[in-house]
Design a protein around this motif. Structure first.
Motif, PDB file in Angstrom:
ATOM      1  N   ALA A   5       0.866  -1.167   0.000  1.00 50.63           N
ATOM      2  CA  ALA A   5       0.000   0.000   0.000  1.00 50.63           C
ATOM      3  C   ALA A   5       0.908   1.223   0.000  1.00 50.63           C
ATOM      4  CB  ALA A   5      -0.909   0.023   1.221  1.00 50.63           C
ATOM      5  N   ALA A   6       0.601   2.167  -0.863  1.00 51.19           N
ATOM      6  CA  ALA A   6       1.291   3.456  -0.866  1.00 51.19           C
ATOM      7  C   ALA A   6       0.374   4.449  -0.173  1.00 51.19           C
ATOM      8  CB  ALA A   6       1.583   3.905  -2.294  1.00 51.19           C
ATOM      9  N   LEU A   7       0.902   5.136   0.831  1.00 55.12           N
ATOM     10  CA  LEU A   7       0.147   6.128   1.595  1.00 55.12           C
ATOM     11  C   LEU A   7       0.700   7.502   1.241  1.00 55.12           C
ATOM     12  CD1 LEU A   7       0.354   4.204   4.966  1.00 55.12           C
ATOM     13  CD2 LEU A   7      -1.534   4.171   3.343  1.00 55.12           C
ATOM     14  N   LEU A   8      -0.108   8.292   0.568  1.00 57.97           N
ATOM     15  CA  LEU A   8       0.308   9.625   0.138  1.00 57.97           C
ATOM     16  C   LEU A   8      -0.195  10.643   1.148  1.00 57.97           C
ATOM     17  CD1 LEU A   8       0.204   7.742  -2.421  1.00 57.97           C
ATOM     18  CD2 LEU A   8      -0.008   9.834  -3.722  1.00 57.97           C
ATOM     19  N   ARG A   9       0.654  11.559   1.506  1.00 58.12           N
ATOM     20  CA  ARG A   9       0.329  12.547   2.537  1.00 58.12           C
ATOM     21  C   ARG A   9      -0.117  13.855   1.901  1.00 58.12           C
ATOM     22  NH1 ARG A   9       2.923  16.653   5.171  1.00 58.12           N
ATOM     23  NH2 ARG A   9       2.261  16.980   7.310  1.00 58.12           N
ATOM     24  N   GLY A  10      -1.273  14.352   2.336  1.00 58.65           N
ATOM     25  CA  GLY A  10      -1.687  15.714   2.017  1.00 58.65           C
ATOM     26  C   GLY A  10      -2.156  15.970   0.595  1.00 58.65           C
ATOM     27  N   ILE A  11      -2.739  14.979  -0.058  1.00 52.08           N
ATOM     28  CA  ILE A  11      -3.262  15.241  -1.401  1.00 52.08           C
ATOM     29  C   ILE A  11      -4.782  15.355  -1.349  1.00 52.08           C
ATOM     30  CG2 ILE A  11      -1.345  14.080  -2.550  1.00 52.08           C
ATOM     31  CD1 ILE A  11      -3.485  11.859  -3.238  1.00 52.08           C
ATOM     32  N   ASN A  12      -5.328  16.126  -2.300  1.00 57.68           N
ATOM     33  CA  ASN A  12      -6.775  16.294  -2.454  1.00 57.68           C
ATOM     34  C   ASN A  12      -7.443  16.750  -1.161  1.00 57.68           C
ATOM     35  OD1 ASN A  12      -6.366  15.400  -5.076  1.00 57.68           O
ATOM     36  ND2 ASN A  12      -6.919  13.292  -4.595  1.00 57.68           N
ATOM     37  N   VAL A  13      -6.753  17.582  -0.397  1.00 63.92           N
ATOM     38  CA  VAL A  13      -7.292  18.105   0.858  1.00 63.92           C
ATOM     39  C   VAL A  13      -7.455  19.610   0.716  1.00 63.92           C
ATOM     40  CG1 VAL A  13      -6.899  18.383   3.334  1.00 63.92           C
ATOM     41  CG2 VAL A  13      -6.165  16.287   2.191  1.00 63.92           C
ATOM     42  N   GLY A  14      -8.653  20.083   0.921  1.00 62.89           N
ATOM     43  CA  GLY A  14      -8.905  21.522   0.877  1.00 62.89           C
ATOM     44  C   GLY A  14      -8.570  22.166  -0.460  1.00 62.89           C
ATOM     45  N   GLY A  15      -8.700  21.416  -1.533  1.00 64.30           N
ATOM     46  CA  GLY A  15      -8.446  21.970  -2.856  1.00 64.30           C
ATOM     47  C   GLY A  15      -6.976  22.102  -3.225  1.00 64.30           C
ATOM     48  N   ARG A  16      -6.102  21.634  -2.364  1.00 61.79           N
ATOM     49  CA  ARG A  16      -4.671  21.716  -2.637  1.00 61.79           C
ATOM     50  C   ARG A  16      -4.130  20.367  -3.077  1.00 61.79           C
ATOM     51  NH1 ARG A  16      -1.175  23.560   1.963  1.00 61.79           N
ATOM     52  NH2 ARG A  16      -1.599  21.402   2.303  1.00 61.79           N
ATOM     53  N   ASN A  17      -3.021  20.430  -3.800  1.00 66.45           N
ATOM     54  CA  ASN A  17      -2.329  19.213  -4.239  1.00 66.45           C
ATOM     55  C   ASN A  17      -3.290  18.197  -4.852  1.00 66.45           C
ATOM     56  OD1 ASN A  17       0.018  20.371  -3.307  1.00 66.45           O
ATOM     57  ND2 ASN A  17       0.056  19.202  -1.416  1.00 66.45           N
ATOM     58  N   LYS A  18      -4.007  18.661  -5.861  1.00 68.02           N
ATOM     59  CA  LYS A  18      -4.973  17.776  -6.524  1.00 68.02           C
ATOM     60  C   LYS A  18      -4.238  16.725  -7.343  1.00 68.02           C
ATOM     61  CE  LYS A  18      -8.815  20.884  -6.514  1.00 68.02           C
ATOM     62  NZ  LYS A  18     -10.040  21.256  -7.161  1.00 68.02           N
ATOM     63  N   LEU A  19      -4.577  15.501  -7.061  1.00 69.18           N
ATOM     64  CA  LEU A  19      -3.965  14.371  -7.741  1.00 69.18           C
ATOM     65  C   LEU A  19      -5.072  13.362  -8.042  1.00 69.18           C
ATOM     66  CD1 LEU A  19      -0.615  12.792  -6.606  1.00 69.18           C
ATOM     67  CD2 LEU A  19      -2.289  11.561  -7.916  1.00 69.18           C
ATOM     68  N   PRO A  20      -5.592  13.386  -9.263  1.00 70.56           N
ATOM     69  CA  PRO A  20      -6.667  12.452  -9.614  1.00 70.56           C
ATOM     70  C   PRO A  20      -6.188  11.005  -9.497  1.00 70.56           C
ATOM     71  CG  PRO A  20      -6.469  14.207 -11.249  1.00 70.56           C
ATOM     72  CD  PRO A  20      -5.270  14.304 -10.346  1.00 70.56           C
ATOM     73  N   MET A  21      -7.024  10.180  -8.899  1.00 73.53           N
ATOM     74  CA  MET A  21      -6.644   8.790  -8.646  1.00 73.53           C
ATOM     75  C   MET A  21      -6.414   8.014  -9.946  1.00 73.53           C
ATOM     76  SD  MET A  21      -6.236   8.449  -5.378  1.00 73.53           S
ATOM     77  CE  MET A  21      -5.461  10.055  -5.562  1.00 73.53           C
ATOM     78  N   ALA A  22      -7.181   8.296 -10.987  1.00 72.87           N
ATOM     79  CA  ALA A  22      -6.967   7.604 -12.268  1.00 72.87           C
ATOM     80  C   ALA A  22      -5.569   7.912 -12.811  1.00 72.87           C
ATOM     81  CB  ALA A  22      -8.035   8.002 -13.282  1.00 72.87           C
ATOM     82  N   GLU A  23      -5.133   9.155 -12.665  1.00 73.17           N
ATOM     83  CA  GLU A  23      -3.795   9.536 -13.132  1.00 73.17           C
ATOM     84  C   GLU A  23      -2.711   8.923 -12.252  1.00 73.17           C
ATOM     85  OE1 GLU A  23      -3.409  13.751 -14.025  1.00 73.17           O
ATOM     86  OE2 GLU A  23      -5.519  13.795 -14.655  1.00 73.17           O
TER      87      GLU A  23
END
Length: 183
Positions: A5-23
């Motif tokens: 499992a990869a745990l990414l910190r601080g993405i898609n929170v409060g409109g910042r660091n948007k990282l679409p899951m499909a991408e």
């Protein structure tokens, strides 16, 4: 092949660091990982890989995300065996608690109790925390958002030189299930 499992910190929170899951899935597949799946929008991916170890896989994914998306993201990678051990070692009665009351902060490296020596545990009761293997367990009966102990635990001097990312108990258990299915 090992399942992680990869745990990414601080993405898609409060409109910042948007990282679409499909991408993210496409990116990880491009790195040569198999059976890539994401869980929720807050930064969990499950994948199988026959190369690398937890640290090198996390470094590879961190670099690839910054190249592809233009912002840095801290990543922790853990295998199924470790994730299962975290659940089994929980010092709190998880079955008796609501998921919002119990959290695990995954840490990039082991820590010693001395790092937390200045936290007055009695002042935060009934909230409690306990250290595990590269994990910190937090019992917050009123939830994480209201937790003064969580605030104290996240201070920079405590998390200095570490990547730390927190998940509620439902997600902790779900990651074990997802990595088991992949194995």
């Amino acid at each position: 092949m090992t399942t992680y499992a990869a745990l990414l910190r601080g993405i898609n929170v409060g409109g910042r660091n948007k990282l679409p899951m499909a991408e993210l899935r496409q990116l990880m597949e491009g790195l040569g990982h198999d059976r890539v799946r994401t869980h929720l929008q807050s930064g969990q991916a499950v994948f199988a890989s026959g190369h690398g170890d937890e640290e090198s896989l996390a470094a590879e994914l961190t670099a690839a995300i910054e190249r592809s998306f233009g912002f840095p993201v801290d990543v922790i990678v853990r295998d199924h065996t470790y994730l299962t051990a975290v659940v089994e070692a929980c010092p709190f009665p998880a079955a008796e608690l609501e998921a919002r009351q119990l959290h695990v902060t995954y840490l990039s490296a082991p820590v010693t109790p001395e790092r937390f020596a200045d936290i007055d545990r009695d002042a935060h009761l009934p909230e409690e925390f306990a250290l595990g293997d590269r994990a910190l367990y937090l019992y917050a009966p009123d939830g994480l958002g209201r937790s003064k102990l969580a605030e104290a635990l996240s201070r920079r001097r405590i998390t200095k030189d570490l990547i730390a990312t927190t998940r509620n108990w439902n997600t902790v258990v779900k990651l074990v299930e997802l990595t088991a299915q992949e194995g």
